[in-house]
Design an enzyme around this catalytic site. Structure first.
Site, PDB file in Angstrom:
ATOM      1  N   GLU A 258       0.807  -1.214   0.000  1.00 32.15           N
ATOM      2  CA  GLU A 258       0.000   0.000   0.000  1.00 32.15           C
ATOM      3  C   GLU A 258       0.848   1.276   0.000  1.00 32.15           C
ATOM      4  OE1 GLU A 258      -3.670  -0.266   2.552  1.00 32.15           O
ATOM      5  OE2 GLU A 258      -2.608  -2.005   3.335  1.00 32.15           O
TER       6      GLU A 258
ATOM      7  N   SER B 227      -6.810  -2.317   1.780  1.00 33.91           N
ATOM      8  CA  SER B 227      -7.158  -1.644   0.527  1.00 33.91           C
ATOM      9  C   SER B 227      -7.679  -2.601  -0.537  1.00 33.91           C
ATOM     10  CB  SER B 227      -5.954  -0.862  -0.023  1.00 33.91           C
ATOM     11  OG  SER B 227      -5.588   0.170   0.837  1.00 33.91           O
TER      12      SER B 227
ATOM     13  N   TYR C  34      -9.799   4.375  -4.673  1.00 36.50           N
ATOM     14  CA  TYR C  34      -8.823   5.459  -4.693  1.00 36.50           C
ATOM     15  C   TYR C  34      -8.708   6.243  -5.997  1.00 36.50           C
ATOM     16  CZ  TYR C  34      -7.270   3.116  -0.454  1.00 36.50           C
ATOM     17  OH  TYR C  34      -7.232   2.536   0.786  1.00 36.50           O
TER      18      TYR C  34
ATOM     19  N   ARG D 277     -10.962   2.934  11.914  1.00 35.39           N
ATOM     20  CA  ARG D 277     -12.162   2.839  11.078  1.00 35.39           C
ATOM     21  C   ARG D 277     -12.543   1.378  10.935  1.00 35.39           C
ATOM     22  NH1 ARG D 277     -10.587   3.234   6.054  1.00 35.39           N
ATOM     23  NH2 ARG D 277     -11.563   1.269   5.432  1.00 35.39           N
TER      24      ARG D 277
ATOM     25  N   ASP E 296     -15.072  -1.485   9.083  1.00 34.37           N
ATOM     26  CA  ASP E 296     -15.933  -1.782   7.942  1.00 34.37           C
ATOM     27  C   ASP E 296     -16.968  -2.822   8.359  1.00 34.37           C
ATOM     28  OD1 ASP E 296     -14.359  -0.072   6.413  1.00 34.37           O
ATOM     29  OD2 ASP E 296     -12.991  -1.672   5.833  1.00 34.37           O
TER      30      ASP E 296
ATOM     31  N   GLU F  50     -13.539  -5.770   9.312  1.00 32.12           N
ATOM     32  CA  GLU F  50     -12.162  -5.540   9.729  1.00 32.12           C
ATOM     33  C   GLU F  50     -12.010  -4.148  10.316  1.00 32.12           C
ATOM     34  OE1 GLU F  50      -9.518  -4.428   6.069  1.00 32.12           O
ATOM     35  OE2 GLU F  50     -10.872  -6.039   5.443  1.00 32.12           O
TER      36      GLU F  50
ATOM     37  N   ASN G 148      -9.317  -0.880  10.664  1.00 33.88           N
ATOM     38  CA  ASN G 148      -8.127  -0.199  10.162  1.00 33.88           C
ATOM     39  C   ASN G 148      -7.600   0.731  11.245  1.00 33.88           C
ATOM     40  OD1 ASN G 148      -8.196  -0.796   7.026  1.00 33.88           O
ATOM     41  ND2 ASN G 148     -10.298  -0.412   7.705  1.00 33.88           N
TER      42      ASN G 148
ATOM     43  N   GLY H 224      -6.723   5.619   5.811  1.00 32.51           N
ATOM     44  CA  GLY H 224      -6.295   6.475   4.722  1.00 32.51           C
ATOM     45  C   GLY H 224      -6.685   7.927   4.943  1.00 32.51           C
TER      46      GLY H 224
END
Length: 325
Positions: free
Chosen positions: A23, A155, A225, A264, A266, A280, A282, A286
């Protein structure tokens, strides 16, 4: 939501970006955004790429704290966090244990399941040859479609949505190129949402939930992205009560792993039952122009610059000394 204005006596700040993970490209985008924002607020911030300089240069160059804008391995998995602990330099986001747990989707699931939190059913495979019978058994257990992905990447890198049993071999091979552990996961058909969190422990608070509507449900690396075809609904359009329930669930999941600073989560909402399922977490989200934490913060009345400043002000150490938290 009001932001507490942090003490601007933050010293010399390194924005860690780039690194050696898959990433890297996204990390550079995040880091440049954070660097610009911090400098705009008068912070003595500098770019630092661990792929180009050894980490002990942070101490030699007099950095007082680090904003971790690294994503994936060697940045979000506890390795950099451990090095910064040894150097005694406070850093943003989760500590060593929480980072290493959260980057590993299998271990995260095990922790959540142990406490009764909902996460899709899964099967763990290891890198190596798998005969057709073994792959068919995974399909039989999880049903179709199902998701195959590396256990320790983000990602959507290396992720495949398997719709036919004959796709399993290629999907597992794709994930195995990135990780020795391959997660095969039950696919939840329904609404995809994400919820960001700021803070630590009982002081942590959830930001507005974002409903992600990707073309044909394909929220992949490209659509995350590099395109503008994905729709982000914030304030979200969930039925009454669902947003609050999801916020409460993700706060519990975040605290359970011992995260701090920000993160964050999901979540998928089953279309038939409206039950939320944790996917998951994070721990170094990002911060690009397409990223979701800044989007949720904006919906809560928090500017990108204020967000960066608050995350930086919350930098700390697992093993704090003196005034560090």
């Amino acid at each position: 939501m009001t932001m507490q204005q942090p003490d601007l006596q933050l010293g010399k700040v390194a924005v860690l970006m780039g690194g050696r993970s898959a990433e890297r490209e996204i990390s550079l985008m995040s880091g440049r955004g954070v660097l610009t924002a911090l400098r705009a607020r008068g912070v003595d911030a500098h770019a630092f790429d661990p792929a180009e300089q050894p980490l002990d240069e942070l101490k030699r160059q007099g950095f007082a704290r680090c904003f971790i804008a690294l994503h994936g391995r060697y940045g979000e998995d506890g390795t950099v966090q451990g090095a910064l602990e040894l150097l005694g330099i406070p850093y943003t986001g989760a500590g060593v244990l929480a980072s290493s747990l959260a980057i590993d989707k299998i271990m995260t699931k095990r922790a959540w399941l142990a406490e009764g939190l909902p996460t899709p059913r899964h099967v763990l495979l290891h890198r190596g040859p798998h005969d057709a019978a073994r792959l068919q058994a995974v399909v039989a257990e999880l049903g179709l479609p199902l998701i195959v992905k590396p256990s320790r990447e983000g990602s959507s890198i290396g992720l495949t949505k398997v719709t036919r049993a004959e796709q399993m071999e290629a999907a597992v091979a794709t994930a195995a190129r990135l990780d020795a552990d391959i997660l095969c996961e039950q696919f939840i058909a329904g609404d995809e949402v994400t919820c960001s969190i700021l803070g630590t422990g009982e002081g942590a608070r959830a930001l507005p939930v974002i409903h992600i509507v990707a073309p044909e449900g394909n929220y992949d690396y490209q659509n995350k992205y590099f395109t503008d075809v994905t729709e982000y609904r914030v304030p979200c359009d969930l039925p009454p009560g669902e947003e609050a329930a999801i916020q409460a669930l993700v706060l519990k999941a975040y605290r359970l792993l011992g995260c701090r600073g920000w993160g964050r989560l999901d979540v998928m909402i089953d279309a038939a039952t409206r039950r939320p399922w944790l996917l998951e977490l994070n721990t170094s989200p990002g911060m690009t122009g397409h990223s979701l934490v800044p989007m949720a913060a904006k919906a809560a009345g928090i500017s990108y610059e204020d967000l960066c400043l608050q995350v930086l002000a919350d930098a700390g150490l697992d093993y704090a000394t003196g005034g560090d938290q």
